[in-house]
Write an enzyme that holds these catalytic residues in place. Structure first.
Site, PDB file in Angstrom:
ATOM      1  N   ARG A   1       0.775  -1.216   0.051  1.00  0.00           N
ATOM      2  CA  ARG A   1      -0.039   0.152   0.141  1.00  0.00           C
ATOM      3  C   ARG A   1       0.987   1.067   0.136  1.00  0.00           C
ATOM      4  O   ARG A   1       0.538   2.338  -0.597  1.00  0.00           O
ATOM      5  CB  ARG A   1      -0.975  -0.055   1.204  1.00  0.00           C
ATOM      6  CG  ARG A   1      -2.044  -1.040   1.125  1.00  0.00           C
ATOM      7  CD  ARG A   1      -3.028  -1.133   2.249  1.00  0.00           C
ATOM      8  NE  ARG A   1      -4.077  -1.946   1.982  1.00  0.00           N
ATOM      9  CZ  ARG A   1      -4.947  -2.402   2.736  1.00  0.00           C
ATOM     10  NH1 ARG A   1      -4.782  -2.223   4.177  1.00  0.00           N
ATOM     11  NH2 ARG A   1      -6.055  -3.181   2.321  1.00  0.00           N
TER      12      ARG A   1
ATOM     13  N   HIS B   1      -5.465  -0.135  -6.881  1.00  0.00           N
ATOM     14  CA  HIS B   1      -4.474  -1.229  -6.343  1.00  0.00           C
ATOM     15  C   HIS B   1      -4.418  -1.216  -4.914  1.00  0.00           C
ATOM     16  O   HIS B   1      -4.568  -0.074  -4.120  1.00  0.00           O
ATOM     17  CB  HIS B   1      -3.116  -0.690  -6.887  1.00  0.00           C
ATOM     18  CG  HIS B   1      -2.907  -0.857  -8.061  1.00  0.00           C
ATOM     19  ND1 HIS B   1      -1.880  -0.210  -8.736  1.00  0.00           N
ATOM     20  CD2 HIS B   1      -3.156  -1.939  -8.981  1.00  0.00           C
ATOM     21  CE1 HIS B   1      -1.717  -0.764 -10.155  1.00  0.00           C
ATOM     22  NE2 HIS B   1      -2.639  -1.733 -10.186  1.00  0.00           N
ATOM     23  N   GLU B   2      -4.299  -2.355  -4.247  1.00  0.00           N
ATOM     24  CA  GLU B   2      -4.182  -2.775  -2.958  1.00  0.00           C
ATOM     25  C   GLU B   2      -5.295  -2.136  -1.835  1.00  0.00           C
ATOM     26  O   GLU B   2      -4.884  -1.666  -0.917  1.00  0.00           O
ATOM     27  CB  GLU B   2      -2.662  -2.428  -2.362  1.00  0.00           C
ATOM     28  CG  GLU B   2      -1.657  -2.895  -3.261  1.00  0.00           C
ATOM     29  CD  GLU B   2      -1.879  -4.460  -3.276  1.00  0.00           C
ATOM     30  OE1 GLU B   2      -2.087  -5.032  -2.412  1.00  0.00           O
ATOM     31  OE2 GLU B   2      -1.351  -4.764  -4.212  1.00  0.00           O
ATOM     32  N   GLY B   3      -6.339  -2.043  -2.424  1.00  0.00           N
ATOM     33  CA  GLY B   3      -7.641  -1.664  -1.621  1.00  0.00           C
ATOM     34  C   GLY B   3      -8.005  -0.183  -2.074  1.00  0.00           C
ATOM     35  O   GLY B   3      -7.183   0.562  -2.141  1.00  0.00           O
TER      36      GLY B   3
END
Length: 606
Positions: free
Chosen positions: A312, A455-457
């Site tokens: 993140r 991306h990534e949440g």
């Protein structure tokens, strides 16, 4: 303006700005007095920065456009990529940079994380889709160093750090997306202590390629009979090729590339659908992908968060780098493109002036500068927090750094992803009609960066994490730590006469509102749905407060020097406080009302 146009390398990042942030503001040189970093000096930091800038310019930047135009293809069940990707990644590995911040016991250089973050920004600005393979491999290795066995480290981590193996993270599934409680991938135990993995994984970046000898997949799956939901998730190491006792590649594991996703950006990074255990390959004469448990059973999500949180911040860094290089390229264009005449000029006799002479163009440049340089400060500060967690002299200081990093992670991921994307939008605008043509880089930067809010949440996931968990964890310790950090800077600003004092007062007002509104939301007698309905607004407002603090910190770090770099810093700080921080007022008003417009909307009304 009398400044000359930037050189080709300088349109990736500003070396001056990196040095200001690292040395004048964060004082990373002082870390060399600590045992972990005692082998380093500023000279070694600068040498690694120089090396990364050189590799980025010579090995990464030249094929960034090629990555975009010739995205991966699936040929005979394999993902085929342009050869320049492997050349670039091998150069980084050969230089020992993959383990730059890792422990010496695994061959790491034990660089401060803040320095490594600055170094890696060069690659992210030059070619984010090629760098994604390295970023995922490093995060994969760090997870195994934290949670894996000695044998797993020796067998898989060391080859990854040598560039021979690559790593992925396999979380999402076609039917579940971000809802990990709903994954169905299962792990069946075998008598030898291994597991056989069966299921499908979707959106797996770097999931298949031939850039190295092997790919190490970290896979979330459920062991039959375990607890329901996320409490029943375990983590498994699943290599593409099984590894023999002597470390060589053995049988092909039952992991199959089922398809490639075709994205609007980051096209050079394979994004895959993987099938585990479909039976195309039968290692040991049995279908099912051979996997090895990482950590304790049913504790997989907690372990995977080690990689997810690193990724993140890596996403935020990538967004920052794209926003920064887009800003520098639009700045170069604005300095050299002559168009229009100054406001008030009469007749056509006067020659056209460079775009940068127009107030609205300067507004857009200042906005980009405030976003890109502010995000850079945030990302490097997060790196410094990790350095504090690793090397501070007492437990309390390490715990405080860890707490602050947890609170700032959703902001570090989402704020650059939102506002450096907006910087890319403004870079296109400054280029005018040329901006949305493929002859200029800025349209690709926008498309690449548009992936980062997902991306990534997504923003929404990060927002719920910040408001619903991070700000109130441990009885509100997260918010208290953040407030104390910001108020210490405000107090320093109050001791300085003039503008710094005024900036401190403005930040004090915004911070007070953030604390008050957080309390209002969490003490109101409302449902969780209402409490979190406007979490994204909360994330944006809290992010702006944090970035105002970053800018006040940088303002104070300029000291009494009056060169163009520091004048520019002060002006960008003024812009942020005058144009951006006031956005938070109406946002806090809406949050304090616990507005129910969204939750009160019936789905038949759309």
């Amino acid at each position: 303006m009398t400044d000359s146009s930037p050189t080709p390398r300088s349109v990736l990042l500003s070396r001056q700005d990196l040095e200001f942030a690292l040395y004048d503001w964060l004082n990373v040189e002082t870390l060399t007095k600590r045992e972990r970093y005692a082998d380093h000096t500023r000279e070694t930091f600068d040498a690694v920065l120089d090396l990364c800038a050189e590799i980025a310019a010579e090995r990464f930047a030249p094929h960034n456009r090629l990555n975009d135009e010739q995205e991966p293809k699936m040929v005979d069940g394999r993902a085929v990529l342009p050869p320049d990707i492997k050349t670039a990644l091998d150069t980084v590995a050969d230089a020992g940079l993959l383990s730059g911040a890792m422990d010496a016991r695994v061959g790491g250089l034990q660089l401060p994380q803040a320095v490594q973050t600055a170094c890696f920004l060069w690659f992210q600005a030059a070619n984010p889709s090629t760098w994604a393979y390295a970023m995922l491999t490093i995060a994969n290795a760090n997870l195994l160093l934290a949670h894996g066995t000695d044998d797993q480290v020796d067998t898989y981590v060391r080859p990854m750090l040598e560039g021979r193996y690559h790593g992925t993270m396999c979380l999402s599934e076609p039917q579940a997306g971000s809802s990990l409680a709903d994954i169905t991938c299962r792990a069946e135990p075998r008598d030898d202590g291994s597991f056989r993995i069966f299921g499908n994984k979707m959106w797996i970046s770097g999931g298949d390629h031939e850039l190295g000898e092997n790919i190490v997949h970290l896979v979330l799956a459920k062991i039959p009979g375990g607890p329901p939901g996320v409490k029943g998730i375990s983590l498994f190491l699943v290599p593409k090729y099984l590894v023999t006792a002597d470390g060589s590649s053995g049988e092909r594991n039952d992991v199959v590339l089922a398809g490639l996703n075709h994205k609007m950006g980051y096209r050079g990074t394979t994004n895959t659908l993987l099938n585990f255990g479909e039976g195309r390959y039968r290692p040991g004469g049995e279908s099912g992908a051979v996997g090895h448990l990482v950590g304790a059973p049913h504790q997989g999500l907690a372990a995977m968060f080690h990689m997810m949180n690193e990724a993140r911040i890596g996403v935020g860094a990538g967004a920052t780098a794209l926003g920064y290089t887009g800003y520098l390229k639009s700045l170069a264009y604005a300095r050299t493109r002559a168009q229009g005449r100054p406001a008030g000029a009469k007749g056509r006799a006067a020659p056209p002036v460079p775009l940068i002479e127009h107030a609205d163009v300067r507004r857009m440049l200042l906005a980009q500068k405030s976003y890109a340089e502010g995000a850079l400060g945030l990302i490097l500060y997060c790196g410094k927090l990790l350095d504090e967690e690793r090397s501070a002299g007492d437990d309390a200081a390490r715990a405080e750094a860890r707490l602050l990093l947890e609170v700032l992670t959703p902001i570090a991921k989402s704020w650059p992803s939102q506002w450096c994307l907006h910087a890319n939008d403004l870079a296109i605008q400054i280029h005018g009609g040329y901006g949305y043509t493929r002859e200029y880089d800025v349209e690709q930067h926008y498309r690449d960066n548009r992936l980062n809010p997902i991306h990534e949440g997504t923003h929404g996931i990060q927002a719920i994490d910040l408001l619903g968990r991070k700000m109130v964890m441990d009885g509100g310790a997260g918010l208290s730590a953040l407030e104390a950090l910001l108020r210490a800077t405000i107090q320093r600003a109050r001791t300085v006469s003039g503008e710094a004092q005024d900036l401190g007062i403005a930040l004090d007002h915004a911070l007070t509102r953030l604390v008050e509104v957080t309390g209002t939301i969490h003490t109101a007698d409302v449902s969780a749905g209402v409490r979190l309905a406007n979490a994204s607004t909360y994330l944006e407002a809290a992010g702006h407060v944090v970035l105002a603090w970053i800018w006040l910190e940088q303002y104070l770090a300029t000291g009494d020097d009056d060169d163009s770099l520091r004048r520019g810093k002060r002006q960008a700080c003024r812009y942020f406080f005058r144009y951006e921080l006031p956005r938070t007022g109406p946002q806090f008003d809406l949050l304090a009302r616990l507005d129910t417009t969204t939750v009160g909307t019936d789905d038949t009304w759309f």
